[in-house]
Write a protein that holds these residues in place. Sequence first.
Motif, PDB file in Angstrom:
ATOM      1  N   THR A  33      47.236  -4.001  42.462  1.00 37.42           N
ATOM      2  CA  THR A  33      45.748  -4.839  42.376  1.00 37.42           C
ATOM      3  C   THR A  33      45.669  -5.089  43.564  1.00 37.42           C
ATOM      4  O   THR A  33      44.308  -5.412  43.993  1.00 37.42           O
ATOM      5  CB  THR A  33      45.288  -5.025  41.546  1.00 37.42           C
ATOM      6  N   LEU A 139      40.858  -6.864  41.607  1.00 35.72           N
ATOM      7  CA  LEU A 139      40.444  -5.138  40.257  1.00 35.72           C
ATOM      8  C   LEU A 139      40.278  -3.757  41.711  1.00 35.72           C
ATOM      9  O   LEU A 139      40.391  -4.022  42.435  1.00 35.72           O
ATOM     10  CB  LEU A 139      38.790  -5.301  40.239  1.00 35.72           C
ATOM     11  N   GLY A 140      41.472  -3.387  41.160  1.00 36.54           N
ATOM     12  CA  GLY A 140      41.047  -1.363  41.517  1.00 36.54           C
ATOM     13  C   GLY A 140      39.647  -0.399  41.230  1.00 36.54           C
ATOM     14  O   GLY A 140      38.746  -1.183  40.251  1.00 36.54           O
ATOM     15  N   ASP A 145      41.749  -1.100  35.776  1.00 35.51           N
ATOM     16  CA  ASP A 145      41.787  -2.375  36.329  1.00 35.51           C
ATOM     17  C   ASP A 145      40.916  -3.330  35.502  1.00 35.51           C
ATOM     18  O   ASP A 145      41.298  -4.413  35.435  1.00 35.51           O
ATOM     19  CB  ASP A 145      41.602  -2.190  37.620  1.00 35.51           C
TER      20      ASP A 145
END
Length: 262
Positions: A33, A139-140, A145
């Motif tokens: 990420t 975070l994606g 995620d």
Amino acid sequence: MTRKTAMAASLPALDPVPEAQPKLVVRLGRGRTGGTTGLDWMVQRARVQGRDPIIADAARNPTLSRLYPGEALAPPSSDVVDVKAWLTSVLDRMLTERRSAVLDLGGGQDITLAEYVRDLDLLSFCQDVGVLPVAVYFLGPEADDFAHARAIWHEGYFNTPQTLLVLNEGVLKRGQNPAGAFQGIQANPDFIAWVEAGAVPIYMRSLAPLETMRELGLSFGAAMADRPGQGEQKLGPTRAWQVKSWNAALENEVREVGAWLP
């Protein structure tokens, strides 16, 4: 105004942090990420500003160790006992040398941290010894995620007031629109509650020349100055400008929380 949520804009001003106070910056959450890129940027930023944070890499995929060979500290194995003993040695070094540290526990090692906290009340320890604990979640846009990060938050073992939620556009899939990619996460009631509780959301833009920078062995500073890397190759002025623009945007994002960084 940066692209933070409306909730973040309404939060009270953050308390000042003494510049000399060591920071324990812990990267948590899923792998892949963008956490390594973010921590690498923090380390290089600190060095440019005259600080030298300890680099501690316990991630399942230890990329920081490859970026900083001979410098990054790593546990002798992924065994929980070894990692816990290693974590203690990292904290000891922080206190002895009064240096900040960036600790990569991405890719599932957060479970090890949870076990470690059962032995050592880490947040109380940090308060008593004058270390500022900082949790950073990269975070994606995928729901998984955020679900992984949310689970750690709900466990509560490293719920420090200094928490960053880094929304990383660099992991978007081809064709995804950055403008709306994170709307689902930002609309999640738990995300809203987390921000209202004090977590600070930050955007990290996609850095197109990053792979080329890595191949050439270029630091962010060298890339922005278009200095040569391995084999005397340069990025070229266009890509150098891209790195400058990316760096300036990220600096703007962390303007309010810069004192939390190592």
